[in-house]
Design a protein around this motif. Structure first.
Motif, PDB file in Angstrom:
ATOM      1  N   HIS A 149      38.407  60.218 -51.987  1.00  0.00           N
ATOM      2  CA  HIS A 149      38.931  60.963 -53.125  1.00  0.00           C
ATOM      3  C   HIS A 149      40.401  60.633 -53.340  1.00  0.00           C
ATOM      4  O   HIS A 149      40.849  60.389 -54.459  1.00  0.00           O
ATOM      5  CB  HIS A 149      38.736  62.461 -52.864  1.00  0.00           C
ATOM      6  N   LEU A 174      43.919  63.862 -40.335  1.00  0.00           N
ATOM      7  CA  LEU A 174      43.447  64.925 -41.218  1.00  0.00           C
ATOM      8  C   LEU A 174      43.045  66.160 -40.419  1.00  0.00           C
ATOM      9  O   LEU A 174      43.389  67.277 -40.786  1.00  0.00           O
ATOM     10  CB  LEU A 174      42.261  64.419 -42.031  1.00  0.00           C
ATOM     11  N   ASP A 230      46.360  69.724 -50.437  1.00  0.00           N
ATOM     12  CA  ASP A 230      45.315  70.735 -50.259  1.00  0.00           C
ATOM     13  C   ASP A 230      44.188  70.591 -51.267  1.00  0.00           C
ATOM     14  O   ASP A 230      43.041  70.889 -50.979  1.00  0.00           O
ATOM     15  CB  ASP A 230      45.917  72.140 -50.400  1.00  0.00           C
ATOM     16  N   ARG A 231      44.570  70.138 -52.449  1.00  0.00           N
ATOM     17  CA  ARG A 231      43.584  70.000 -53.506  1.00  0.00           C
ATOM     18  C   ARG A 231      42.410  69.102 -53.088  1.00  0.00           C
ATOM     19  O   ARG A 231      41.263  69.351 -53.413  1.00  0.00           O
ATOM     20  CB  ARG A 231      44.281  69.423 -54.735  1.00  0.00           C
ATOM     21  N   PHE A 232      42.728  68.064 -52.314  1.00  0.00           N
ATOM     22  CA  PHE A 232      41.672  67.138 -51.900  1.00  0.00           C
ATOM     23  C   PHE A 232      40.710  67.776 -50.910  1.00  0.00           C
ATOM     24  O   PHE A 232      39.619  67.290 -50.690  1.00  0.00           O
ATOM     25  CB  PHE A 232      42.282  65.871 -51.290  1.00  0.00           C
ATOM     26  N   LEU A 233      41.166  68.862 -50.309  1.00  0.00           N
ATOM     27  CA  LEU A 233      40.339  69.496 -49.294  1.00  0.00           C
ATOM     28  C   LEU A 233      39.442  70.576 -49.884  1.00  0.00           C
ATOM     29  O   LEU A 233      38.583  71.104 -49.202  1.00  0.00           O
ATOM     30  CB  LEU A 233      41.229  70.094 -48.199  1.00  0.00           C
ATOM     31  N   VAL A 234      39.643  70.940 -51.124  1.00  0.00           N
ATOM     32  CA  VAL A 234      38.773  71.956 -51.719  1.00  0.00           C
ATOM     33  C   VAL A 234      37.810  71.331 -52.727  1.00  0.00           C
ATOM     34  O   VAL A 234      37.302  71.995 -53.607  1.00  0.00           O
ATOM     35  CB  VAL A 234      39.577  73.105 -52.371  1.00  0.00           C
ATOM     36  N   ARG A 235      37.572  70.053 -52.572  1.00  0.00           N
ATOM     37  CA  ARG A 235      36.605  69.386 -53.437  1.00  0.00           C
ATOM     38  C   ARG A 235      35.457  68.865 -52.581  1.00  0.00           C
ATOM     39  O   ARG A 235      35.676  68.475 -51.426  1.00  0.00           O
ATOM     40  CB  ARG A 235      37.265  68.197 -54.141  1.00  0.00           C
ATOM     41  N   PRO A 236      34.267  68.832 -53.150  1.00  0.00           N
ATOM     42  CA  PRO A 236      33.118  68.401 -52.346  1.00  0.00           C
ATOM     43  C   PRO A 236      33.029  66.890 -52.195  1.00  0.00           C
ATOM     44  O   PRO A 236      32.000  66.287 -52.424  1.00  0.00           O
ATOM     45  CB  PRO A 236      31.923  68.958 -53.129  1.00  0.00           C
ATOM     46  N   LEU A 237      34.107  66.257 -51.836  1.00  0.00           N
ATOM     47  CA  LEU A 237      34.112  64.805 -51.665  1.00  0.00           C
ATOM     48  C   LEU A 237      34.820  64.473 -50.361  1.00  0.00           C
ATOM     49  O   LEU A 237      35.599  65.256 -49.856  1.00  0.00           O
ATOM     50  CB  LEU A 237      34.891  64.138 -52.805  1.00  0.00           C
ATOM     51  N   ASN A 238      34.539  63.297 -49.853  1.00  0.00           N
ATOM     52  CA  ASN A 238      35.282  62.820 -48.697  1.00  0.00           C
ATOM     53  C   ASN A 238      36.753  62.648 -49.097  1.00  0.00           C
ATOM     54  O   ASN A 238      37.068  61.894 -50.014  1.00  0.00           O
ATOM     55  CB  ASN A 238      34.695  61.476 -48.263  1.00  0.00           C
ATOM     56  N   PRO A 239      37.665  63.367 -48.433  1.00  0.00           N
ATOM     57  CA  PRO A 239      39.068  63.327 -48.883  1.00  0.00           C
ATOM     58  C   PRO A 239      39.669  61.935 -48.852  1.00  0.00           C
ATOM     59  O   PRO A 239      40.552  61.615 -49.640  1.00  0.00           O
ATOM     60  CB  PRO A 239      39.786  64.263 -47.917  1.00  0.00           C
TER      61      PRO A 239
END
Lengths: 205, 334
Positions: free
Chosen positions: A47, A197, A35-44
């Motif tokens: 990332h 995803l 989930d952490r990768f989905l709350v960052r402003p980057l392409n998961p």
């Protein structure tokens, strides 16, 4: 033979530095840490890829470079600019193809939450195939490695071009398509991963 | 316009039904039956800028699912969500710049790296300017005391330290909205207090909108003016926290162990609700009588061996709200 092996592990060495982290995707999903990768402003995708570079695989990488150097010395290959460029292209292609397969397998985790087993039934047999000239296999398997899981392009087809060998069922210039096949295959892998995803996002846990 | 708008939000999961035993396992391979589980049934609320809202409910009520939809991790089955004018699941990466998220049970820091490195990485990820980074870090260091462990790898931090680092990390890019999913879980009293002070400070100084889920009634009492209570995927209550507190939060239970059993045991202002051997459960209203009054009262006539005071838990408050309704005091905010 040795040249096949050397080229195979050379691109594999690069590949695991970049993409081996995808193997642990299922653990991330299982623990919910994904989930952490989905709350960052980057392409998961990138990332996640950049999250970890496998330091341990530098050893393998170093080893493969040494093997490759020894082999090309023993074969007394003449390295022209053209051949070096071709070789670099083949390595890029090989990295993308093998990385692509790792990525595709990891994407299964989005559906099943477990993907470890798939490495054993798909990744490692495919890699083992590349240790020998494809010409020794039945036509059916050769066909698969050329068009389905394009591992023939990782080392066999490029090798036949560099060493001027004949391929029994395919045209001799197959090796030149390595980088192209790599890009296409990796593109496909990326697409599948993104598809997974979006499934993850609508089911979650 | 409100900073967060949620309208008729729904989320369903399909859960594969498994039958037990070998036959069942084989059967489910061939034909799988799915059960539809509605995690969030129909929830609407809106939150204004600078508000601090407690989002509470028992386990499995749909709290985390709602938070996940607000952060863009999950796509809702139906209904509308906007967070700071953005639909989170359509524009997740854009939304991510506006929110800070802390999941109390999972760190977002890099496990193997020194804490400071995680901050540096986040600085790069969110493109925080040097100036802002420095300013924010000095605030965090002042209130949260990050200095003591800034060079320690995250895996060696204590839970309290890790939570402090986590909340600082989530605020590094000055998000206008902060989601806290059980930020005080597992912390000791002192660490909880520090955490709360920090959240209050941030809310006051930077006008950060905070949405907080928790099982700790004290968190809510100390931090929030408003609470949204949900159960079984539906909103049970939305409004002023004082009303709930006055009505339900003050009901406590005194548990006493007496030397000798007493059949006619009764205490003024306390309602005897359970008895097991020499142990008595007395429910009392904290507004009317204090625990120590009750204890003095009992000790005059009985010998007390042991006693504890039980605080009301959110679960029991919810069940009471269900039983008694909220009719006359219900003040649903728009």
């Amino acid at each position: 033979m040795l040249f096949l092996f050397a080229l195979s592990i050379l691109s594999w060495g690069f590949c695991i530095i970049l993409f081996f982290h995808f193997r642990s995707l299922d653990t991330y999903i299982l623990n919910g840490t994904f989930d952490r990768f989905l709350v960052r402003p980057l392409n998961p995708f990138f990332h996640f890829m950049a999250m970890k570079f496998d330091i341990a695989s530098f050893g393998q990488f170093l080893f493969s470079i040494i093997v490759f150097a020894i082999v090309s010395f023993q074969l007394q290959l003449e390295w022209t600019i053209g051949k070096i460029l071709f070789l670099l292209g083949a390595i890029v292609g090989g990295v993308l193809i093998q990385g692509g397969l790792l990525v595709i397998i990891s994407a299964f985790a989005f559906w099943t939450t477990k993907s470890e087993q798939f490495y054993w039934v798909a990744m490692f047999p495919a890699r083992n195939l590349t240790y020998y000239p494809l010409a020794i296999y039945p036509k059916f398997i050769q066909w698969i490695t050329a068009f389905v899981i394009p591992f023939g392009f990782v080392n066999y087809f490029p090798t036949t071009v560099i060493l001027n060998k004949e391929t029994p069922y395919f045209p001799d210039y197959m090796g030149y398509f390595s980088p192209l096949v790599g890009v296409l295959f990796f593109g496909l892998a990326y697409f599948i991963w993104m598809l997974g995803l979006s499934r993850y996002k609508s089911t979650g846990s | 316009m409100s900073i967060i708008e949620v309208n008729n939000l729904q989320k369903e999961f399909m859960i594969a039904k498994r039958e037990t035993g070998l036959v069942g396992a084989l059967k489910s391979l061939v034909k799988r039956e799915f059960i539809k589980k509605e995690a969030v049934k129909d929830i609407s609320f809106s939150i204004e800028k600078g508000e601090m809202v407690g989002y509470i409910g028992p386990n499995g009520a749909g709290k985390s699912t709602t938070i996940k939809m607000l952060t863009g991790i999950l796509v809702p089955s139906a209904g509308q969500v906007t967070v700071n004018g953005i639909v989170p699941y359509e524009n997740r990466q854009e939304n991510a710049k506006n929110i800070g998220v802390v999941f109390g049970q999972r760190t977002q820091l890099w496990w193997d790296l020194p804490t400071i490195e995680s901050f540096e990485l986040l600085k790069a990820i969110y493109r925080v300017t040097d100036q802002r980074y420095k300013e924010n870090m000095s605030i965090f260091q002042e209130i949260l005391g990050l200095d003591e462990f800034i060079n320690t790898p995250v895996r060696q931090l204590s839970l309290g330290q890790r939570m402090r680092a986590d909340i600082a990390a989530s605020l590094l890019h000055d998000p206008p909205i902060l989601f806290l999913d059980e930020p005080t879980i597992g912390l000791d009293v002192v660490a909880k207090e520090k955490m709360r002070t920090f959240i209050q400070e941030i809310n006051k100084e930077k006008q950060v909108t905070v949405i907080l889920t928790t099982h700790d009634m004290e968190d809510i009492e100390k931090l929030c003016q408003r609470m949204v209570l949900i159960d079984h995927g539906q909103k049970v209550y939305d409004g002023d926290i004082l009303a709930v507190k006055e009505r339900f939060g003050k009901m406590r239970t005194l548990v006493v162990d007496l030397e000798d059993a007493d059949k006619s045991f009764a205490v003024k202002n306390g309602e005897l609700c359970k008895q097991e051997g020499n142990r008595y459960w007395l429910r009392f209203n904290g507004n009317e009588v204090s625990a120590s009054d009750l204890i003095t009262q009992i000790s005059q006539t009985h010998n007390i061996k042991d006693l504890t005071v039980e605080e009301p838990e959110i679960e029991s408050i919810i069940s009471r709200i269900y039983q008694e309704g909220f009719n006359e005091k219900q003040t649903v905010q728009g």
